[in-house]
Design an enzyme around this catalytic site. Structure first.
Site, PDB file in Angstrom:
ATOM      1  N   ASP A  80       0.845  -1.185   0.000  1.00 44.19           N
ATOM      2  CA  ASP A  80       0.000   0.000   0.000  1.00 44.19           C
ATOM      3  C   ASP A  80       0.885   1.240   0.000  1.00 44.19           C
ATOM      4  O   ASP A  80       2.117   1.148  -0.108  1.00 44.19           O
ATOM      5  CB  ASP A  80      -0.982  -0.006   1.181  1.00 44.19           C
ATOM      6  CG  ASP A  80      -0.289  -0.045   2.538  1.00 44.19           C
ATOM      7  OD1 ASP A  80       0.906   0.323   2.623  1.00 44.19           O
ATOM      8  OD2 ASP A  80      -0.934  -0.454   3.525  1.00 44.19           O
ATOM      9  N   ARG A 179      -5.014  -5.369  -0.820  1.00 43.33           N
ATOM     10  CA  ARG A 179      -3.670  -4.880  -1.175  1.00 43.33           C
ATOM     11  C   ARG A 179      -3.020  -5.830  -2.180  1.00 43.33           C
ATOM     12  O   ARG A 179      -2.446  -5.402  -3.192  1.00 43.33           O
ATOM     13  CB  ARG A 179      -2.794  -4.810   0.076  1.00 43.33           C
ATOM     14  CG  ARG A 179      -3.080  -3.675   1.016  1.00 43.33           C
ATOM     15  CD  ARG A 179      -2.151  -3.738   2.210  1.00 43.33           C
ATOM     16  NE  ARG A 179      -2.506  -4.788   3.151  1.00 43.33           N
ATOM     17  CZ  ARG A 179      -1.668  -5.340   4.018  1.00 43.33           C
ATOM     18  NH1 ARG A 179      -0.405  -4.975   4.042  1.00 43.33           N
ATOM     19  NH2 ARG A 179      -2.084  -6.265   4.864  1.00 43.33           N
TER      20      ARG A 179
END
Length: 302
Positions: A80, A179
């Site tokens: 991320d 993610r």
């Protein structure tokens, strides 16, 4: 206070911190969430209070819906925007909308994912992020998850620039790492990628528009009306079958008695909610594993 509080979790707090703050604001001893959200993710965080903590396990397995953003051109340690860049490659060609949608189609259905090193998955008794912080790389178990729907939310037909970002909506099964999904999308488009924004818009039947903020909780706690923010146990379990019983049977249920299994529940695979004539959830019952025709208590609430 017994029920489920739907919190619109703010960014910057762990799920554990949110539970602790709710416990403090409402003066309750027993509280727990139904599925961790990363600190940099906002959105729907159901928190079970009091007797509702006993139903948390029946709320965690539900589907989740997220809206997020994929950024192509750089991969990070945490997958991320908070991590350090570990790979970079400028986007050197236009990317067509149809190409992105084809990738989305290829990732819809049952897929395999390897949890990121910065995650709470346990290996050898330790959480992966503990290894990651110590600079230790360990073998991670691959898991199968289901992507029920993956939709592009950007209206552009062509995407240009050294870094390319686009928004998406995904509905997925428990255990899906969005993610990692963002990284997989980048890989299939030929570029390193990371998830640059994420919000959970639904957790099972609970929607973002039904959630409250900490400011709401503080205000209600101050004027003594915080109970009104809670979803009762029977409503939180509305996705399970219901069986209404009379007051006489209700007394038996409160004492954990075995009950005859009604004919319409003979094909029951999971729990059934026993409710009073006033529609209060009294207990969860399941088929008796050794005595056909009977059901036994799994959880008794009242």
């Amino acid at each position: 206070m017994d029920g489920v509080l739907l919190l619109n979790k703010p960014k910057g707090m762990t799920s554990h911190d949110c539970v602790a703050k709710v416990r403090r604001l409402l003066g309750v001893k027993k509280a727990g969430h139904t599925g961790t959200l990363d600190p940099n993710v906002s959105g729907v965080l159901p928190i079970c209070l009091g007797k509702a903590t006993r139903i948390a396990e029946f709320l965690t397995g539900t589907t989740k819906t997220y809206e997020g953003k994929v950024t192509l051109g750089a991969a990070t340690t945490t997958e991320d925007a908070d991590g350090d860049i570990i790979a970079a490659r400028p986007v050197d060609r236009p990317i067509a909308r149809a190409e992105i949608e084809a990738v989305f189609d290829s990732l819809t259905g049952e897929i395999e994912q390897t949890p990121p090193m910065y995650s709470a998955v346990k290996v050898g008794g330790k959480k992966l992020y503990e290894y990651a912080r110590a600079g230790i790389e360990v073998e991670r178990p691959t898991r199968r998850v289901t992507i029920y729907e993956l939709e592009l939310l950007d209206e552009r037909e062509q995407f240009f620039g050294e870094t390319v970002s686009f928004r998406f909506r995904v509905t997925c099964s428990k255990g899906t790492y969005v993610r990692t999904l963002a990284v997989m999308i980048g890989e299939r488009l030929g570029y390193p990628a990371h998830m640059s924004d994420l919000i959970r818009t639904a957790s099972g039947p609970f929607r973002l528009e039904d959630c409250v903020t900490f400011e709401d909780v503080e205000r209600r706690a101050a004027d003594g009306t915080a109970d009104a923010l809670l979803i009762p146990i029977e409503r939180a379990l509305f996705h399970l079958p219901k069986y209404e019983i009379n007051d006489k049977v209700a007394e038996k249920v409160k004492n954990g008695a075995l009950l005859r299994l009604p004919a319409f529940l003979e094909k029951l695979d999971g729990p059934v909610v026993l409710v009073s004539p006033e529609r209060e959830a009294l207990a969860l019952y399941v088929k008796h594993p050794a005595r056909p025709g009977l059901m036994k208590p799994l959880k008794v609430f009242r």
